[in-house]
Design a protein around this motif. Structure first.
Motif, PDB file in Angstrom:
ATOM      1  N   ILE A  11       0.857  -1.179   0.000  1.00  0.00           N
ATOM      2  CA  ILE A  11       0.000   0.000   0.000  1.00  0.00           C
ATOM      3  C   ILE A  11       0.894   1.231   0.000  1.00  0.00           C
ATOM      4  O   ILE A  11       1.685   1.432   0.919  1.00  0.00           O
ATOM      5  CB  ILE A  11      -0.927   0.053   1.231  1.00  0.00           C
ATOM      6  CG1 ILE A  11      -1.727  -1.249   1.383  1.00  0.00           C
ATOM      7  CG2 ILE A  11      -1.876   1.250   1.129  1.00  0.00           C
ATOM      8  CD1 ILE A  11      -2.558  -1.300   2.663  1.00  0.00           C
ATOM      9  N   THR A  12       0.761   2.067  -1.027  1.00  0.00           N
ATOM     10  CA  THR A  12       1.545   3.302  -1.051  1.00  0.00           C
ATOM     11  C   THR A  12       0.798   4.393  -0.289  1.00  0.00           C
ATOM     12  O   THR A  12      -0.426   4.363  -0.149  1.00  0.00           O
ATOM     13  CB  THR A  12       1.823   3.770  -2.490  1.00  0.00           C
ATOM     14  OG1 THR A  12       0.592   4.150  -3.123  1.00  0.00           O
ATOM     15  CG2 THR A  12       2.493   2.660  -3.297  1.00  0.00           C
ATOM     16  N   GLY A  13       1.550   5.355   0.223  1.00  0.00           N
ATOM     17  CA  GLY A  13       0.935   6.436   1.002  1.00  0.00           C
ATOM     18  C   GLY A  13       0.212   5.922   2.229  1.00  0.00           C
ATOM     19  O   GLY A  13      -0.828   6.441   2.619  1.00  0.00           O
ATOM     20  N   ALA A  14       0.777   4.898   2.847  1.00  0.00           N
ATOM     21  CA  ALA A  14       0.059   4.203   3.930  1.00  0.00           C
ATOM     22  C   ALA A  14       0.373   4.720   5.327  1.00  0.00           C
ATOM     23  O   ALA A  14      -0.018   4.102   6.310  1.00  0.00           O
ATOM     24  CB  ALA A  14       0.365   2.705   3.866  1.00  0.00           C
ATOM     25  N   SER A  15       1.046   5.848   5.423  1.00  0.00           N
ATOM     26  CA  SER A  15       1.408   6.345   6.760  1.00  0.00           C
ATOM     27  C   SER A  15       0.291   7.127   7.438  1.00  0.00           C
ATOM     28  O   SER A  15       0.374   7.422   8.626  1.00  0.00           O
ATOM     29  CB  SER A  15       2.669   7.216   6.679  1.00  0.00           C
ATOM     30  OG  SER A  15       2.459   8.323   5.820  1.00  0.00           O
ATOM     31  N   GLY A  30      -5.293 -10.780   8.888  1.00  0.00           N
ATOM     32  CA  GLY A  30      -4.057 -11.563   8.940  1.00  0.00           C
ATOM     33  C   GLY A  30      -3.138 -11.377   7.749  1.00  0.00           C
ATOM     34  O   GLY A  30      -2.291 -12.229   7.465  1.00  0.00           O
ATOM     35  N   ALA A  31      -3.277 -10.251   7.041  1.00  0.00           N
ATOM     36  CA  ALA A  31      -2.438 -10.005   5.870  1.00  0.00           C
ATOM     37  C   ALA A  31      -1.062  -9.479   6.267  1.00  0.00           C
ATOM     38  O   ALA A  31      -0.863  -8.959   7.372  1.00  0.00           O
ATOM     39  CB  ALA A  31      -3.120  -9.001   4.941  1.00  0.00           C
ATOM     40  N   THR A  32      -0.126  -9.618   5.345  1.00  0.00           N
ATOM     41  CA  THR A  32       1.180  -8.986   5.468  1.00  0.00           C
ATOM     42  C   THR A  32       1.132  -7.679   4.689  1.00  0.00           C
ATOM     43  O   THR A  32       0.850  -7.686   3.485  1.00  0.00           O
ATOM     44  CB  THR A  32       2.288  -9.892   4.902  1.00  0.00           C
ATOM     45  OG1 THR A  32       2.392 -11.065   5.720  1.00  0.00           O
ATOM     46  CG2 THR A  32       3.630  -9.169   4.878  1.00  0.00           C
ATOM     47  N   ILE A  33       1.375  -6.560   5.366  1.00  0.00           N
ATOM     48  CA  ILE A  33       1.227  -5.244   4.751  1.00  0.00           C
ATOM     49  C   ILE A  33       2.587  -4.580   4.575  1.00  0.00           C
ATOM     50  O   ILE A  33       3.326  -4.395   5.546  1.00  0.00           O
ATOM     51  CB  ILE A  33       0.336  -4.324   5.609  1.00  0.00           C
ATOM     52  CG1 ILE A  33      -0.964  -5.029   6.006  1.00  0.00           C
ATOM     53  CG2 ILE A  33       0.061  -3.026   4.859  1.00  0.00           C
ATOM     54  CD1 ILE A  33      -1.849  -5.426   4.864  1.00  0.00           C
ATOM     55  N   VAL A  34       2.892  -4.226   3.343  1.00  0.00           N
ATOM     56  CA  VAL A  34       4.073  -3.417   3.065  1.00  0.00           C
ATOM     57  C   VAL A  34       3.621  -1.956   3.094  1.00  0.00           C
ATOM     58  O   VAL A  34       2.883  -1.502   2.221  1.00  0.00           O
ATOM     59  CB  VAL A  34       4.694  -3.760   1.703  1.00  0.00           C
ATOM     60  CG1 VAL A  34       5.936  -2.904   1.453  1.00  0.00           C
ATOM     61  CG2 VAL A  34       5.043  -5.246   1.644  1.00  0.00           C
ATOM     62  N   ALA A  64       3.778  -6.486   9.499  1.00  0.00           N
ATOM     63  CA  ALA A  64       4.091  -5.189   8.904  1.00  0.00           C
ATOM     64  C   ALA A  64       5.522  -5.135   8.390  1.00  0.00           C
ATOM     65  O   ALA A  64       6.453  -5.631   9.029  1.00  0.00           O
ATOM     66  CB  ALA A  64       3.882  -4.081   9.936  1.00  0.00           C
ATOM     67  N   ILE A  65       5.664  -4.526   7.222  1.00  0.00           N
ATOM     68  CA  ILE A  65       6.973  -4.221   6.662  1.00  0.00           C
ATOM     69  C   ILE A  65       6.952  -2.736   6.306  1.00  0.00           C
ATOM     70  O   ILE A  65       6.227  -2.316   5.402  1.00  0.00           O
ATOM     71  CB  ILE A  65       7.276  -5.063   5.410  1.00  0.00           C
ATOM     72  CG1 ILE A  65       7.236  -6.549   5.734  1.00  0.00           C
ATOM     73  CG2 ILE A  65       8.626  -4.667   4.817  1.00  0.00           C
ATOM     74  CD1 ILE A  65       7.321  -7.437   4.524  1.00  0.00           C
ATOM     75  N   ALA A  66       7.698  -1.934   7.048  1.00  0.00           N
ATOM     76  CA  ALA A  66       7.712  -0.486   6.832  1.00  0.00           C
ATOM     77  C   ALA A  66       8.854  -0.120   5.879  1.00  0.00           C
ATOM     78  O   ALA A  66      10.013  -0.473   6.123  1.00  0.00           O
ATOM     79  CB  ALA A  66       7.883   0.243   8.157  1.00  0.00           C
ATOM     80  N   VAL A  67       8.513   0.565   4.794  1.00  0.00           N
ATOM     81  CA  VAL A  67       9.505   0.935   3.787  1.00  0.00           C
ATOM     82  C   VAL A  67       9.331   2.402   3.422  1.00  0.00           C
ATOM     83  O   VAL A  67       8.242   2.820   3.011  1.00  0.00           O
ATOM     84  CB  VAL A  67       9.357   0.079   2.505  1.00  0.00           C
ATOM     85  CG1 VAL A  67      10.384   0.503   1.466  1.00  0.00           C
ATOM     86  CG2 VAL A  67       9.491  -1.396   2.826  1.00  0.00           C
ATOM     87  N   GLN A  68      10.390   3.181   3.582  1.00  0.00           N
ATOM     88  CA  GLN A  68      10.328   4.571   3.130  1.00  0.00           C
ATOM     89  C   GLN A  68      10.423   4.577   1.609  1.00  0.00           C
ATOM     90  O   GLN A  68      11.347   3.990   1.028  1.00  0.00           O
ATOM     91  CB  GLN A  68      11.456   5.403   3.723  1.00  0.00           C
ATOM     92  CG  GLN A  68      11.339   6.885   3.371  1.00  0.00           C
ATOM     93  CD  GLN A  68      12.453   7.724   3.973  1.00  0.00           C
ATOM     94  OE1 GLN A  68      13.567   7.240   4.148  1.00  0.00           O
ATOM     95  NE2 GLN A  68      12.163   8.977   4.279  1.00  0.00           N
ATOM     96  N   LEU A  69       9.443   5.197   0.957  1.00  0.00           N
ATOM     97  CA  LEU A  69       9.391   5.154  -0.506  1.00  0.00           C
ATOM     98  C   LEU A  69       8.838   6.459  -1.068  1.00  0.00           C
ATOM     99  O   LEU A  69       7.816   6.959  -0.621  1.00  0.00           O
ATOM    100  CB  LEU A  69       8.496   3.991  -0.972  1.00  0.00           C
ATOM    101  CG  LEU A  69       8.333   3.867  -2.490  1.00  0.00           C
ATOM    102  CD1 LEU A  69       9.604   3.322  -3.129  1.00  0.00           C
ATOM    103  CD2 LEU A  69       7.136   2.987  -2.843  1.00  0.00           C
ATOM    104  N   ASP A  70       9.521   6.973  -2.078  1.00  0.00           N
ATOM    105  CA  ASP A  70       9.022   8.072  -2.886  1.00  0.00           C
ATOM    106  C   ASP A  70       8.599   7.458  -4.216  1.00  0.00           C
ATOM    107  O   ASP A  70       9.438   6.957  -4.967  1.00  0.00           O
ATOM    108  CB  ASP A  70      10.121   9.114  -3.097  1.00  0.00           C
ATOM    109  CG  ASP A  70       9.648  10.339  -3.876  1.00  0.00           C
ATOM    110  OD1 ASP A  70       8.629  10.243  -4.583  1.00  0.00           O
ATOM    111  OD2 ASP A  70      10.314  11.388  -3.788  1.00  0.00           O
TER     112      ASP A  70
END
Length: 276
Positions: A11-15, A30-34, A64-70
């Protein structure tokens, strides 16, 4: 109906806002969310970072997998898709939620702002589809979902902010085309747009002000609608320009009062842009 349990969803813009609500909703299954967003550090005016949402996802029962992304940086998108795809063997869904908005005319839109909207909105949809495709093909129910409206060519939606309209319509047109292109792989490609204003920073700062939120619904309505979309069998639910309220009504939801940001203004909730 397919489940989201153990599904791998980017999911982009998920913050914050709609993306955050989606992340938490999918995590409850129970999903894995990036969680892919620019906000790694707290913003002085806007709550939420990729790390705070990651904590909420874990608390809700997901991974959860937190990734900083532009999303303007296509090589960063490629790296993310490759890392996630190789780690899990597949990507089950990409939700293009990140957005840039400026409700300004051509005269009042700088080239820099124009480029920003095209890159963050329509170009990012292309980049994610291009780089996630090898891993979406390995999913048993793959979806690409982008937050953009049905294409409405009434000049009232073009006259005052055609640069923004172009960027959002670009997402929808690209999605309609990709739906046909990717149909042989069983990959669903759809768009989702809110029937009404949603209480987000975009509505508060780009469309109106803090008072405008009273005339909006909570982001959870988009989260619930997107959950329904992503749990449809991908082979026969594609190429659609969807509206959140219509998706929920088709799923037999009748109580929309639960989504009002301010229940006192429920009867005055404002219809969103691009919808007549």
């Amino acid at each position: 109906m397919p489940s989201l349990k153990d599904k791998v969803i980017i999911i982009t813009g998920a913050s914050r806002g709609i993306g955050r609500a989606m992340a938490i909703r999918f995590a409850q299954e129970g999903a894995t969310i990036v969680i892919a967003a620019k906000s790694e550090q707290p913003h002085p005016k806007l709550p939420g970072t990729i790390h705070t949402v990651a904590k909420e996802v874990e608390e809700a029962g997901g991974t959860a997998i937190a990734v900083q992304l532009d999303v303007r940086k296509e090589l960063a998108i490629k790296k993310l898709c490759d890392q996630v795809g190789e780690q899990f063997g597949r990507i089950d869904a990409v939700v293009n939620n990140a957005g840039a908005i400026s409700l300004t005319t051509v005269e009042d839109t700088s080239p820099k702002r124009y480029d920003l909207m095209q890159q963050v909105n329509s170009r990012a949809v292309y980049c994610f589809a291009h780089y996630a495709l090898p891993y979406l093909k390995k999913s048993d129910n793959p979806h690409i979902l982008s937050l953009s409206p049905p294409v409405n060519l009434d000049v009232k939606w073009l006259k005052d902010y055609s640069p923004y309209s172009l960027s959002k319509y670009g997402m929808s047109i690209l999605s309609r085309g990709m739906a046909e292109e990717l149909k042989p792989y069983g990959i669903a490609v759809n768009t989702l747009w809110p029937e009404t204003y949603i209480a987000t920073a975009a509505i508060e700062f780009a469309v109106g002000n803090k008072e405008t939120l009273n005339y909006a619904r909570k982001p959870e309505i988009m989260a619930d609608a997107s959950y329904i979309v992503l749990t449809h069998p991908s082979k026969n639910y594609t190429g659609l320009w969807l509206i959140d309220e219509q998706v929920l009504k088709a799923a037999k939801v009748t109580d929309f009062s639960q989504y009002a940001y301010n229940p006192e203004f429920e009867e005055q909730i404002q219809k969103d842009l691009f919808l007549d």
